[in-house]
Structure formats: structure tokens, C-alpha cells
Design an enzyme around this catalytic site. Sequence first.
Site, PDB file in Angstrom:
ATOM      1  N   LYS A 164     105.733   0.842  22.716  1.00 34.62           N
ATOM      2  CA  LYS A 164     106.081   2.270  22.575  1.00 34.62           C
ATOM      3  C   LYS A 164     105.187   3.119  23.472  1.00 34.62           C
ATOM      4  CE  LYS A 164     104.391   4.938  19.083  1.00 34.62           C
ATOM      5  NZ  LYS A 164     103.806   6.221  19.503  1.00 34.62           N
ATOM      6  N   ASN A 165     103.863   2.915  23.380  1.00 33.14           N
ATOM      7  CA  ASN A 165     102.943   3.830  24.063  1.00 33.14           C
ATOM      8  C   ASN A 165     102.878   3.621  25.563  1.00 33.14           C
ATOM      9  OD1 ASN A 165     102.569   5.054  21.643  1.00 33.14           O
ATOM     10  ND2 ASN A 165     100.632   4.047  21.195  1.00 33.14           N
ATOM     11  N   CYS A 195     101.793  12.510  15.118  1.00 28.71           N
ATOM     12  CA  CYS A 195     101.219  12.236  13.800  1.00 28.71           C
ATOM     13  C   CYS A 195     100.053  13.188  13.523  1.00 28.71           C
ATOM     14  CB  CYS A 195     100.723  10.796  13.728  1.00 28.71           C
ATOM     15  SG  CYS A 195     102.049   9.607  13.917  1.00 28.71           S
ATOM     16  N   ARG A 221      94.338  17.721  17.194  1.00 31.44           N
ATOM     17  CA  ARG A 221      94.546  16.824  18.331  1.00 31.44           C
ATOM     18  C   ARG A 221      94.536  17.689  19.596  1.00 31.44           C
ATOM     19  NH1 ARG A 221      99.091  12.305  16.996  1.00 31.44           N
ATOM     20  NH2 ARG A 221      98.176  11.330  18.867  1.00 31.44           N
ATOM     21  N   ASP A 253      95.250   2.288  15.692  1.00 32.33           N
ATOM     22  CA  ASP A 253      96.649   2.236  15.242  1.00 32.33           C
ATOM     23  C   ASP A 253      96.929   1.041  14.338  1.00 32.33           C
ATOM     24  OD1 ASP A 253      98.012   3.555  18.345  1.00 32.33           O
ATOM     25  OD2 ASP A 253      97.016   4.512  16.647  1.00 32.33           O
ATOM     26  N   ARG A 301     110.082   5.792  14.501  1.00 34.59           N
ATOM     27  CA  ARG A 301     109.533   6.263  15.782  1.00 34.59           C
ATOM     28  C   ARG A 301     108.912   5.126  16.568  1.00 34.59           C
ATOM     29  NH1 ARG A 301     105.178  10.504  15.151  1.00 34.59           N
ATOM     30  NH2 ARG A 301     105.165  10.111  17.394  1.00 34.59           N
TER      31      ARG A 301
HETATM   32  C1  EPZ Z   1      97.323   7.811  21.855  1.00 32.75           C
HETATM   33  O1  EPZ Z   1      97.215   9.113  21.309  1.00 32.75           O
HETATM   34  C2  EPZ Z   1      98.374   7.098  21.035  1.00 32.75           C
HETATM   35  N1  EPZ Z   1      99.653   7.794  21.164  1.00 32.75           N
HETATM   36  C3  EPZ Z   1      97.960   7.043  19.567  1.00 32.75           C
HETATM   37  O2  EPZ Z   1      98.890   6.197  18.907  1.00 32.75           O
HETATM   38  C4  EPZ Z   1      96.576   6.378  19.448  1.00 32.75           C
HETATM   39  O3  EPZ Z   1      96.134   6.494  18.114  1.00 32.75           O
HETATM   40  C5  EPZ Z   1      95.574   7.034  20.395  1.00 32.75           C
HETATM   41  O4  EPZ Z   1      96.087   7.095  21.740  1.00 32.75           O
HETATM   42  C6  EPZ Z   1      94.250   6.275  20.429  1.00 32.75           C
HETATM   43  O5  EPZ Z   1      94.482   4.966  20.885  1.00 32.75           O
HETATM   44  C7  EPZ Z   1     100.385   7.573  22.289  1.00 32.75           C
HETATM   45  O6  EPZ Z   1      99.994   6.820  23.169  1.00 32.75           O
HETATM   46  C8  EPZ Z   1     101.709   8.300  22.363  1.00 32.75           C
HETATM   47  P1  EPZ Z   1      93.579  10.106  22.552  1.00 32.75           P
HETATM   48  P2  EPZ Z   1      96.395  10.248  22.135  1.00 32.75           P
HETATM   49  O7  EPZ Z   1      93.782  11.203  23.515  1.00 32.75           O
HETATM   50  O8  EPZ Z   1      96.547  10.020  23.573  1.00 32.75           O
HETATM   51  C9  EPZ Z   1      90.264  13.261  21.266  1.00 32.75           C
HETATM   52  C10 EPZ Z   1     100.618   5.579  17.474  1.00 32.75           C
HETATM   53  O9  EPZ Z   1     100.524   5.265  16.275  1.00 32.75           O
HETATM   54  N2  EPZ Z   1      90.790  14.093  22.360  1.00 32.75           N
HETATM   55  O10 EPZ Z   1      93.148   8.763  23.041  1.00 32.75           O
HETATM   56  O11 EPZ Z   1      96.774  11.576  21.563  1.00 32.75           O
HETATM   57  C11 EPZ Z   1      91.255  13.104  20.128  1.00 32.75           C
HETATM   58  O12 EPZ Z   1      91.162  14.204  19.232  1.00 32.75           O
HETATM   59  C12 EPZ Z   1      99.840   6.763  17.983  1.00 32.75           C
HETATM   60  O13 EPZ Z   1     101.299   4.955  18.337  1.00 32.75           O
HETATM   61  C13 EPZ Z   1      90.138  15.272  22.684  1.00 32.75           C
HETATM   62  O14 EPZ Z   1      89.127  15.629  22.075  1.00 32.75           O
HETATM   63  O15 EPZ Z   1      94.912   9.903  21.681  1.00 32.75           O
HETATM   64  C14 EPZ Z   1      90.805  11.815  19.492  1.00 32.75           C
HETATM   65  O16 EPZ Z   1      89.710  12.052  18.638  1.00 32.75           O
HETATM   66  C15 EPZ Z   1      99.163   7.532  16.864  1.00 32.75           C
HETATM   67  N3  EPZ Z   1      90.628  16.037  23.701  1.00 32.75           N
HETATM   68  C16 EPZ Z   1      90.321  10.982  20.699  1.00 32.75           C
HETATM   69  O17 EPZ Z   1      90.084  11.929  21.752  1.00 32.75           O
HETATM   70  C17 EPZ Z   1      91.747  15.673  24.419  1.00 32.75           C
HETATM   71  O18 EPZ Z   1      92.136  16.408  25.348  1.00 32.75           O
HETATM   72  C18 EPZ Z   1      91.325   9.949  21.191  1.00 32.75           C
HETATM   73  O19 EPZ Z   1      92.564  10.617  21.426  1.00 32.75           O
HETATM   74  C19 EPZ Z   1      92.388  14.478  24.071  1.00 32.75           C
HETATM   75  C20 EPZ Z   1      91.895  13.698  23.039  1.00 32.75           C
END
Ligand code: EPZ
Length: 428
Positions: free
Chosen positions: A22-23, A117, A122, A305, A397
Site C-alpha cells: 500500500k505505502n 489515521c 501529524r 504499523d 484501506r
Molecule cells: C507513513 O506515514 C505511513 N503512511 C504510516 O503508515 C506509517 O505509520 C509512518 O509512515 C511511519 O512508518 C504512508 O506511507 C501512507 P512519517 P507518514 O512522516 O509519512 C513526524 C499505515 O498504517 N513528522 O514517517 O505520515 C510525525 O508526526 C500508515 O499504513 C513531523 O514531525 O509518517 C511522526 O511522529 C499509518 N513532521 C514521525 O515524524 C513532518 O513533516 C514519522 O512520521 C512529518 C512527520
Amino acid sequence: MDNFVINGGHELFGEVSISGAKNAAVAIIPAAILADDVVRIENIPQISDVQLIIEILDRMGADIKLVNKNTLDIDTSNINYQSVPYELTSHFRASYYLIGAMLGRFNQAEVAMPGGCNFGVRPIDQHIKGFEMLGADVDIVDGMVCAKADKLMGTSIYMDVVSVGATINIMLAAVKARGLTIIENAAKEPHIVDLANFLNSMGADVRGAGTDVIKIRGVEKMHGCTYSIIPDQIEAGTYMVATAACGGDVLIKNVIPKHLESISAKLEEAGAEVIEYDDAVRVTRFKALNKCNVKTMPHPGFPTDMQPQMAVLLSIANGTSILSESVWDNRFQYVGQLLRMGADIQVDGKVAVIVGVPKLAGVSVKATDLRAGAAMIIAGLVAEGTTTVEDIVYVDRGYEDIVEKLSALGADIKRVSVNDDNAVQTAG
Ligand code: EPZ
């Protein structure tokens, strides 16, 4: 609205084939915007997040042909620049990849803030930081992310936070920027590598994906290609944990074992056996489950995840386990549902203390998000009695054919439609 109805207590036996990731798919499909020719993408999972991103490209004027249920030909040579409204972006997180892709193609983008989610705040500050460092002006106006650049210039970007989404979005914006872009402290997830390989198949020059330094040398043009998406690490992990939790013997096919190493290691610590083959893993568990401590980390650590799914397994293991969530601020909302099934879990901030209980009892529970929904299904599979999982729109999803795949392993699970007058019919 549909529910899953599960009669628990069955061990799982047989084989299951894992779908495309998916991702990876939700990043690769918008990346097609960067090509000036047809791209053929194979092994696309049939899940609602992917359907949503395809619908957005279709509305932009992309010519999309279904080759088979998991293969698309996408021609974006004639797409029109347009803003992407909230009603299209609010249902999933990955809609924000359209910003990077449209910046890369049009030097501008206007995309409503994403959904996804609910794990607490976020933010997208790291995405915006990357776009601005590449030379774009970025403003958020009435919930729309508006980005515009005369031209995008390569530069060095040090990520304050390891972010999958920001790493991907910056890659999409940088592949046609002028000069060299270096992303430091980059995310290393398998879907980052998959996107890099797809971009390079279209003629980009991306090196170092999978390490914490990614170097991108901008190119003038990107052409069509044929590309197959990697298997889904989290779908595979979900079936691995389900087998270990229920007990049984399952061959999980069409996987990349290296992507599953942290999950395999934890399941063996908990008392399961995992045998690795070239493109499959076999999980067996017949002895008692033992407690073990889990700390979620960016790849190659234990995936966040997989956290809810692992909590279910630990809730019926012997002893007390500590489960620490280091990526998200609030990813334990599902615990309340497990407590209703008889689990003994105390959450304090980003740590859950899980005292194993002999059994869970089937009740009606809600899926609070995508992976929590998968966890509720595993809880229903191990529980005594009947479990009804509501709000399964979340599960759809990210899991293709989950009822068919689990039923083939011996699970007693049905999808039922609950219509307005609450009459229940069994869905096809
Ligand atoms: C991706 O989300 C995945 N979604 C999530 O999977 C997954 O949990 C996550 O990566 C971590 O592996 C998709 O790929 C569509 P991040 P993403 O940016 O990109 C902080 C699922 O179940 N952060 O790696 O949104 C954030 O708050 C989903 O498939 C900032 O502070 O996650 C978090 O604490 C749920 N500023 C950490 O970084 C930013 O600009 C990691 O978030 C961006 C992120």
C-alpha cells in the site's frame, strides 16, 4: 456500512499470498505524473487508498487503463494542472504526495491538507521545509497547501525528523530539479527504495535510497516504464502475527524476507518459529506464547504499523510485556477495545504494559484506524466466542481480500452488511 463477524478459537493452516505494498503504491502512482509517456504499474493492491489516488489522477485528465485487476497503464501526458480539493484528499494521508509530484511536473501545486489515521498531530513541516529549500514558496491558505517555484534548484536538506512522507515528497519534487539534491537523515523504509527504483525506471537519477543519505541528480525528462510494486511488508507481518497468535502453520508467499526481519525476530522471541525462503516465510506456533518487549522504530526497527497487531499477541502471552511506541504520539486508542475483550493493558503515554491473560472474550469492537482494525480481527480470531468488528472501512484501506485470505487459512470470518434498518445480510 460493513462489519466483520468472527468466531474465534481456530488455528490457522495453509498458504496466503501477499499483495502489493500500500505505502509504495500510494507514492508510485502519483509519481507517474512526472513521466511524459505511459507507465505500466503491476502488483497494485486493490484497496481503497489506491482507488482514491487513481480517482484523483483520473479527474486530472490522466488516461488510465485497467490491464488486469492489479495492473494499470497510466498516461499523464495530457493531464491538466488543477487544485485538488479536500473532499478528495481528506480520506487518506498519501494525497499529499500530489504536492511533490505536481511541483516536479508543473513547478506549482495546490492540494488540500491530507487526512489519514488519527495518531495525534501529524504535521507536515518537514515536507514544507524540503519544498522551500528546493526554491518553492509554500503557504497554507484555507486548508490548501499552495506551492509555487520559478524553478526548483537542488540543495542539501537535513531532515529534523525521520519522516517517510517527507522523504518521499522531497524525492518527487527533486527528480526534475536543477542540480544535486541531498536528503540527509532520510527514512529507509522498503517503500522509499521501491519509489526510488520506480523513479529510476522512468529515467531519474536517485541513489542511496534505503540509507539515510539519498542523492538525487535532476534530469530534464522522464519517460514511461513498466514496474512491479514490492510485496506489502505490513500485510505480510499481519498474517505472521495472526498465525503466531492463533497457533498453526502458515506459508506466507510473495514476500521479501529481509523486509520482515524485525517481525520474524520478535515472533521467535515470543515462541513462534519462522523459516525464511527466497520469497516466502513459514510461521509455525504450537507451544505457549512468551512475553517479550517491543519498541517501534523507523526501518529497520520494528515497524510502528505492526504495533497494534503485536499488542494482541502479547495480551495472550505468558508474563508481562512492555510495548513502546516511539514514532506516533497517540497510537494506543485501540487498547480500550481490547480491554472490553478482557485484555489487561495499562497505557502511560507512549508505553503500554501488557499483562498476559489466558483468553480474550468475543464482543463487539470498533476499528479505530487501519492497523488497529487488523488488530481487532486478530483479537477476534484468538478470542472465545463471536467478535463483531465495526467500522471496517478502515481495514479496506489497506488489506486486499482479507476475508477470503483468512477464510482460506481456516478462520471463521464473514463480512456482513449493516443497512439503515440494521437488518444484517451476509455480503458476497
Ligand atoms: C507513513 O506515514 C505511513 N503512511 C504510516 O503508515 C506509517 O505509520 C509512518 O509512515 C511511519 O512508518 C504512508 O506511507 C501512507 P512519517 P507518514 O512522516 O509519512 C513526524 C499505515 O498504517 N513528522 O514517517 O505520515 C510525525 O508526526 C500508515 O499504513 C513531523 O514531525 O509518517 C511522526 O511522529 C499509518 N513532521 C514521525 O515524524 C513532518 O513533516 C514519522 O512520521 C512529518 C512527520
